[in-house]
Scaffold this motif. Sequence first.
Motif, PDB file in Angstrom:
ATOM      1  N   LYS A  87      37.082 -59.840  -0.210  1.00 17.04           N
ATOM      2  CA  LYS A  87      37.828 -58.643   0.179  1.00 17.04           C
ATOM      3  C   LYS A  87      36.859 -57.463   0.210  1.00 17.04           C
ATOM      4  O   LYS A  87      35.825 -57.467  -0.473  1.00 17.04           O
ATOM      5  CB  LYS A  87      38.988 -58.368  -0.764  1.00 17.04           C
ATOM      6  CG  LYS A  87      38.583 -57.977  -2.160  1.00 17.04           C
ATOM      7  CD  LYS A  87      39.799 -57.669  -2.999  1.00 17.04           C
ATOM      8  CE  LYS A  87      39.377 -57.160  -4.365  1.00 17.04           C
ATOM      9  NZ  LYS A  87      40.499 -56.731  -5.161  1.00 17.04           N
ATOM     10  N   SER A 116      37.567 -69.525   6.781  1.00 14.72           N
ATOM     11  CA  SER A 116      38.144 -68.711   7.864  1.00 14.72           C
ATOM     12  C   SER A 116      37.103 -67.763   8.447  1.00 14.72           C
ATOM     13  O   SER A 116      37.017 -67.609   9.668  1.00 14.72           O
ATOM     14  CB  SER A 116      39.344 -67.907   7.350  1.00 14.72           C
ATOM     15  OG  SER A 116      40.376 -68.770   6.939  1.00 14.72           O
ATOM     16  N   LEU A 117      36.308 -67.128   7.571  1.00 17.41           N
ATOM     17  CA  LEU A 117      35.233 -66.247   8.061  1.00 17.41           C
ATOM     18  C   LEU A 117      34.237 -67.036   8.909  1.00 17.41           C
ATOM     19  O   LEU A 117      33.838 -66.586   9.984  1.00 17.41           O
ATOM     20  CB  LEU A 117      34.500 -65.589   6.891  1.00 17.41           C
ATOM     21  CG  LEU A 117      35.173 -64.400   6.234  1.00 17.41           C
ATOM     22  CD1 LEU A 117      34.433 -64.010   4.958  1.00 17.41           C
ATOM     23  CD2 LEU A 117      35.228 -63.218   7.190  1.00 17.41           C
ATOM     24  N   VAL A 152      36.672 -58.097   9.860  1.00 17.25           N
ATOM     25  CA  VAL A 152      37.729 -59.022   9.435  1.00 17.25           C
ATOM     26  C   VAL A 152      38.350 -58.545   8.125  1.00 17.25           C
ATOM     27  O   VAL A 152      39.576 -58.523   7.969  1.00 17.25           O
ATOM     28  CB  VAL A 152      37.176 -60.462   9.278  1.00 17.25           C
ATOM     29  CG1 VAL A 152      38.195 -61.374   8.619  1.00 17.25           C
ATOM     30  CG2 VAL A 152      36.742 -61.021  10.629  1.00 17.25           C
ATOM     31  N   ASN A 195      42.396 -57.453   6.914  1.00 11.29           N
ATOM     32  CA  ASN A 195      43.032 -58.470   6.082  1.00 11.29           C
ATOM     33  C   ASN A 195      42.803 -58.114   4.614  1.00 11.29           C
ATOM     34  O   ASN A 195      41.719 -57.654   4.255  1.00 11.29           O
ATOM     35  CB  ASN A 195      42.427 -59.854   6.351  1.00 11.29           C
ATOM     36  CG  ASN A 195      42.708 -60.325   7.758  1.00 11.29           C
ATOM     37  OD1 ASN A 195      43.815 -60.717   8.076  1.00 11.29           O
ATOM     38  ND2 ASN A 195      41.696 -60.280   8.613  1.00 11.29           N
ATOM     39  N   THR A 220      40.101 -62.809   2.813  1.00 11.28           N
ATOM     40  CA  THR A 220      39.855 -63.911   3.749  1.00 11.28           C
ATOM     41  C   THR A 220      38.951 -64.913   3.073  1.00 11.28           C
ATOM     42  O   THR A 220      38.006 -64.540   2.380  1.00 11.28           O
ATOM     43  CB  THR A 220      39.187 -63.386   5.039  1.00 11.28           C
ATOM     44  OG1 THR A 220      39.990 -62.341   5.581  1.00 11.28           O
ATOM     45  CG2 THR A 220      39.041 -64.477   6.077  1.00 11.28           C
ATOM     46  N   ASP A 221      39.226 -66.202   3.278  1.00 19.51           N
ATOM     47  CA  ASP A 221      38.393 -67.208   2.629  1.00 19.51           C
ATOM     48  C   ASP A 221      37.141 -67.528   3.462  1.00 19.51           C
ATOM     49  O   ASP A 221      37.038 -67.162   4.628  1.00 19.51           O
ATOM     50  CB  ASP A 221      39.195 -68.471   2.297  1.00 19.51           C
ATOM     51  CG  ASP A 221      39.675 -69.235   3.516  1.00 19.51           C
ATOM     52  OD1 ASP A 221      38.979 -69.265   4.543  1.00 19.51           O
ATOM     53  OD2 ASP A 221      40.770 -69.820   3.434  1.00 19.51           O
ATOM     54  N   THR A 235      37.432 -66.522  -1.835  1.00 24.68           N
ATOM     55  CA  THR A 235      37.989 -65.505  -0.940  1.00 24.68           C
ATOM     56  C   THR A 235      37.220 -64.202  -1.135  1.00 24.68           C
ATOM     57  O   THR A 235      36.684 -63.933  -2.204  1.00 24.68           O
ATOM     58  CB  THR A 235      39.483 -65.272  -1.214  1.00 24.68           C
ATOM     59  OG1 THR A 235      39.678 -64.934  -2.577  1.00 24.68           O
ATOM     60  CG2 THR A 235      40.307 -66.492  -0.856  1.00 24.68           C
TER      61      THR A 235
END
Length: 98
Positions: A75, A34-35, A23, A27, A30-31, A73
């Motif tokens: 990354k 959402s994950l 993911v 992206n 991603t928060d 979030t």
Amino acid sequence: MKNILNNLDKAFENKVRLGIMSVLMVNDKTDFISLKDLLGVTDGNLASHLKNLEKKEYIAFEKDFVDRKPNTTYKATESGKRAFKAHINAIEKLLNNK
């Protein structure tokens, strides 16, 4: 064959960690929610796998507030991206090895 196996990274052997990195590779960030939804895991399960990847410095996180609610979030770091690409390349070589 042994050289190929050496390029597999134990950090990505678990399907949740593999999913997290997949993911984050596509992206910018991603928060947490959402994950959790994408991977279909519990808060605790996701948190422990994120912590594992943080310890390896494969991911980084940022905490802020959205409408007075905490929002975290994640990354992929540059070293995380390199390690993940090497892992995927090793899998591809294994699959194509005849």
